[in-house]
Design a protein around this motif. Structure first.
Motif, PDB file in Angstrom:
ATOM      1  N   HIS A  77      44.130  37.502  46.226  1.00  0.00           N
ATOM      2  CA  HIS A  77      45.117  37.374  45.154  1.00  0.00           C
ATOM      3  C   HIS A  77      44.933  38.427  44.069  1.00  0.00           C
ATOM      4  N   ARG A  78      43.703  38.603  43.605  1.00  0.00           N
ATOM      5  CA  ARG A  78      43.311  39.608  42.601  1.00  0.00           C
ATOM      6  C   ARG A  78      43.717  39.274  41.169  1.00  0.00           C
ATOM      7  N   ASP A  79      44.461  38.193  40.968  1.00  0.00           N
ATOM      8  CA  ASP A  79      44.895  37.881  39.595  1.00  0.00           C
ATOM      9  C   ASP A  79      44.903  36.376  39.364  1.00  0.00           C
ATOM     10  N   ILE A  80      43.850  35.701  39.829  1.00  0.00           N
ATOM     11  CA  ILE A  80      43.749  34.262  39.610  1.00  0.00           C
ATOM     12  C   ILE A  80      43.387  34.013  38.151  1.00  0.00           C
ATOM     13  N   ALA A  81      44.269  33.356  37.436  1.00  0.00           N
ATOM     14  CA  ALA A  81      44.085  33.017  36.020  1.00  0.00           C
ATOM     15  C   ALA A  81      44.985  31.832  35.724  1.00  0.00           C
ATOM     16  N   ALA A  82      44.651  31.069  34.691  1.00  0.00           N
ATOM     17  CA  ALA A  82      45.432  29.869  34.376  1.00  0.00           C
ATOM     18  C   ALA A  82      46.887  30.210  34.066  1.00  0.00           C
ATOM     19  N   SER A 136      37.876  41.291  46.883  1.00  0.00           N
ATOM     20  CA  SER A 136      37.572  40.523  48.091  1.00  0.00           C
ATOM     21  C   SER A 136      37.802  39.052  47.797  1.00  0.00           C
ATOM     22  N   THR A 137      37.609  38.224  48.802  1.00  0.00           N
ATOM     23  CA  THR A 137      37.717  36.784  48.592  1.00  0.00           C
ATOM     24  C   THR A 137      36.725  36.318  47.540  1.00  0.00           C
ATOM     25  N   VAL A 138      35.507  36.883  47.536  1.00  0.00           N
ATOM     26  CA  VAL A 138      34.514  36.421  46.570  1.00  0.00           C
ATOM     27  C   VAL A 138      34.755  36.998  45.174  1.00  0.00           C
ATOM     28  N   SER A 139      35.547  38.077  45.061  1.00  0.00           N
ATOM     29  CA  SER A 139      35.958  38.474  43.713  1.00  0.00           C
ATOM     30  C   SER A 139      37.007  37.491  43.194  1.00  0.00           C
ATOM     31  N   ASP A 140      37.826  36.938  44.091  1.00  0.00           N
ATOM     32  CA  ASP A 140      38.728  35.842  43.711  1.00  0.00           C
ATOM     33  C   ASP A 140      37.932  34.598  43.288  1.00  0.00           C
ATOM     34  N   VAL A 141      36.779  34.367  43.933  1.00  0.00           N
ATOM     35  CA  VAL A 141      35.927  33.225  43.566  1.00  0.00           C
ATOM     36  C   VAL A 141      35.434  33.379  42.130  1.00  0.00           C
ATOM     37  N   TRP A 142      35.037  34.596  41.746  1.00  0.00           N
ATOM     38  CA  TRP A 142      34.635  34.845  40.351  1.00  0.00           C
ATOM     39  C   TRP A 142      35.775  34.444  39.421  1.00  0.00           C
ATOM     40  N   SER A 143      36.992  34.912  39.724  1.00  0.00           N
ATOM     41  CA  SER A 143      38.154  34.604  38.888  1.00  0.00           C
ATOM     42  C   SER A 143      38.407  33.103  38.829  1.00  0.00           C
ATOM     43  N   TYR A 144      38.189  32.430  39.947  1.00  0.00           N
ATOM     44  CA  TYR A 144      38.367  30.973  39.971  1.00  0.00           C
ATOM     45  C   TYR A 144      37.384  30.301  39.005  1.00  0.00           C
ATOM     46  N   GLY A 145      36.160  30.821  38.927  1.00  0.00           N
ATOM     47  CA  GLY A 145      35.192  30.270  37.970  1.00  0.00           C
ATOM     48  C   GLY A 145      35.701  30.390  36.541  1.00  0.00           C
ATOM     49  N   ILE A 146      36.376  31.498  36.221  1.00  0.00           N
ATOM     50  CA  ILE A 146      36.967  31.657  34.881  1.00  0.00           C
ATOM     51  C   ILE A 146      38.090  30.646  34.679  1.00  0.00           C
ATOM     52  N   VAL A 147      38.884  30.402  35.723  1.00  0.00           N
ATOM     53  CA  VAL A 147      39.945  29.394  35.632  1.00  0.00           C
ATOM     54  C   VAL A 147      39.342  28.008  35.379  1.00  0.00           C
ATOM     55  N   MET A 148      38.225  27.700  36.032  1.00  0.00           N
ATOM     56  CA  MET A 148      37.539  26.439  35.768  1.00  0.00           C
ATOM     57  C   MET A 148      37.219  26.314  34.280  1.00  0.00           C
ATOM     58  N   VAL A 183      49.481  27.790  42.835  1.00  0.00           N
ATOM     59  CA  VAL A 183      49.207  29.208  42.598  1.00  0.00           C
ATOM     60  C   VAL A 183      50.505  29.998  42.714  1.00  0.00           C
ATOM     61  N   SER A 184      50.718  30.916  41.782  1.00  0.00           N
ATOM     62  CA  SER A 184      51.913  31.753  41.802  1.00  0.00           C
ATOM     63  C   SER A 184      51.523  33.186  41.474  1.00  0.00           C
ATOM     64  N   ASP A 185      52.522  34.008  41.189  1.00  0.00           N
ATOM     65  CA  ASP A 185      52.342  35.404  40.788  1.00  0.00           C
ATOM     66  C   ASP A 185      51.593  36.208  41.850  1.00  0.00           C
ATOM     67  N   PHE A 186      52.323  36.598  42.877  1.00  0.00           N
ATOM     68  CA  PHE A 186      51.738  37.373  43.965  1.00  0.00           C
ATOM     69  C   PHE A 186      52.114  38.849  43.863  1.00  0.00           C
ATOM     70  N   GLY A 187      52.334  39.302  42.631  1.00  0.00           N
ATOM     71  CA  GLY A 187      52.733  40.699  42.427  1.00  0.00           C
ATOM     72  C   GLY A 187      51.700  41.490  41.673  1.00  0.00           C
TER      73      GLY A 187
END
Length: 561
Positions: free
Chosen positions: A320-325, A379-391, A338-342
């Motif tokens: 995704h590269r842009d996981i944020a609340a 990568s997928t695990v860079s998305d995991v980092w972003s998910y931690g910020i969303v948490m 999840v939205s914003d796939f641009g």
């Protein structure tokens, strides 16, 4: 090292399970064989390398029936057993349970998948030949074949790197691999007759034009509420392609926690993308509007929905590269999607979330993993980092990550080992998971299926969410169990470390002259000394929680502050 304590009574802990493992960590949870007494204090987990046969062992304590054990060696089998501490003393240990950490070299895991790779490659090649003959006949071959070949190349790359998609899950096809992007839109997005769309009102502005709410009235179907993204007039063909690219991506997904694409309008003006309507809008603003109105379990339920979507996307091979609340939408039933796939869109220079990358594009620094910032390595695990910020955003009710720190300060602080402290009222287990998502080494972070499994355990055992980070009684009893914290010498040092040095005189004038006195302050105390900005109040109180841990560690080590 702990000394053994005599135990009495039966072992009240049943089966110990491994929820997930990385190179240096193992997450455990356990059941109870009978109802525990009301005066339970905590659990003690003792563990040692299997080869050591208890010659050397360690232990840790937890209030919840789960724990993340860190500091382990890669590719090593460990023996674990758990016992309960009550007001009357310890119970007996559970039976031994053996679990292993992940191998240090990812190529080791690949060796066992060689046969799978060869089989998949041969099968994929045969299928590609058949598709080629068919598409040559139908006249649609050129762009489609090139896209599929590039997609197959990406899929083989994921197999080689150890990522094997689950059976039955489609592989994501990048629209950019099509020679003619229009073909990707035709393949993955359904064309809608514009007469079926009733636009009611403008609800926002997107990068390419207005965003409206309305109704989709397809004959023979029930009317549904939709959001309509429109492409403003006077566009260039490249802008049209960029606008429709998101529809080409979104149309490949079918998951209850991903925004659903209803279709597109491309054969008339305005060009439109039609998606399901989400009544409560973006998650960050929704949480700020409803601060303090949800239970911890409800917040965890929101996080679980996002984890479901991200597990699905990672299994398809999509990053995704842009996981944020701000990019999570909430419907009327509090379901998060999840939205914003641009992410390929260009952020404007005056956007507060924009920053640079080595490749010249702009990315949201506060949500992005260090390796993606430094090397453009997503990568997928860079998305995991972003998910931690969303948490962290969810548990802080939409607080801005890293508060008023500049992007450069955020980058430098993370590089030096700084991580966001737990928000007020955050359960210990959730902050542990955040910290695990923020491991500096990407391969030490959990995968999304691990995160989802862990959240499911918390929901099934809600008592594990009762222990809060700001609960002084939850501190470990032994210095060996304490994390390392920077050793502050003075109030000035502490305020400098959190970029709040402008408030030094406020603390001193109010009589707070020692770190020990500050560690007892509440949110009301912070307000009383003249700190009015809500963001600053929260930032200081979160740091005070970490300061309490530091002082507790110092006191147990025999030092004086």
């Amino acid at each position: 090292m702990h000394s053994l304590t005599a135990s009495s009574g039966p072992a009240l802990v049943g089966v110990v399970r491994k929820d997930w493992a990385s190179q240096n960590s193992i997450a455990l949870s356990w059941s109870e064989v009978e109802r525990l007494p009301s005066d339970i204090v905590d659990y003690e987990v003792k563990y040692f390398e299997k080869e050591q046969e208890q010659l050397s062992y360690s232990s840790t304590r937890t209030k919840a029936p789960s724990v993340v054990v860190t500091g382990l060696r890669p590719s090593t089998v460990y023996v674990f057993h758990v016992r309960v501490r009550t007001a009357a003393g310890y119970t007996a240990y559970s039976p031994n349970f053996e679990f292993a950490t992940v191998a240090e070299d990812p190529d080791i895991a690949d060796q066992g998948q060689v046969l799978v790779v060869v089989t998949a490659s041969v099968g994929g090649f045969s299928l590609l030949v058949i598709l080629t003959l068919f598409l040559l006949i139908t006249g649609r071959c050129q762009g489609y074949i090139k896209a599929r070949m590039k997609s197959e190349e990406k899929r083989r790359t994921r197999f080689h790197s150890g990522h094997v998609p689950f059976s039955g899950i489609k592989t994501y096809v990048d629209p950019d691999t099509y020679e003619d992007p229009t073909q990707a839109v035709e393949e993955f997005a359904k064309e809608i007759d514009p007469s079926y769309i009733c636009i009611e009102r403008v609800i926002g502005a997107g990068e390419f034009g207005e965003v409206c709410s309305g109704r989709l009235r397809i004959p023979g179907r029930m009317d549904i509420a939709v959001a309509i993204k429109t492409l403003k007039g006077g566009y260039m063909e490249q802008q049209r392609q960029d606008f429709l690219r998101e529809a080409s991506i979104m149309g490949q997904f079918d998951n209850p926690n991903i925004i659903r694409l209803e279709g597109v309008v491309t054969k008339s003006r305005p060009v439109m993308i039609v998606v399901e309507y989400m009544e409560n809008g973006a998650l960050d603003s929704f949480l700020r509007t409803h601060e303090g109105q949800f239970t911890v379990l409800q917040l965890v339920g929101m996080l679980r929905g996002i984890a479901v979507a991200m597990t699905y996307l990672s299994d398809m091979g999509y990053i995704h590269r842009d996981i944020a609340a701000r990019n999570i939408l909430v419907d009327e039933n509090l379901v998060c999607k999840v939205s914003d796939f641009g992410m390929s869109r260009v952020l404007e220079d005056d956007e507060p979330e924009a920053a640079y990358t080595a490749t010249g594009g702009k990315i949201p620094i506060r949500w992005t993993a260090p390796e993606a910032i430094a090397y453009g390595k997503f990568s997928t695990v860079s998305d995991v980092w972003s998910y931690g910020i969303v948490m962290w955003e969810v548990m802080s009710y939409g607080e801005r990550p890293y508060w008023e720190m500049s992007n450069q300060d955020v980058i430098l602080s993370i590089e030096e080992g700084y991580r966001l402290p737990a928000p007020m009222g955050c359960p210990v287990t959730l902050h542990q998971l955040m910290l695990h998502c923020w491991q500096k080494e990407a391969n030490q972070r959990p995968r999304f299926n691990n995160v989802l499994s862990f959240l499911d355990k918390l929901i099934i055992n809600p008592s594990s969410l009762l222990t809060l980070v700001n609960d002084v009684q939850s501190f470990p009893d032994s210095p060996e169990d304490m994390p390392d914290y920077p050793l502050f010498i003075s109030i000035g040092d502490w305020l400098d470390s959190i970029k709040m040095s402008q408030y030094k005189n406020n603390f001193l004038a109010a009589g707070y002259t020692t770190l020990d006195s500050i560690s007892t302050m509440s949110l009301d105390d912070i307000r009383r000394i003249g700190i009015c900005l809500i963001g600053h109040q929260r930032r200081i109180i979160s740091s005070i929680q970490s300061l309490r841990l530091q002082l507790h560690h110092i006191q147990h080590s025999g030092f004086q502050v």
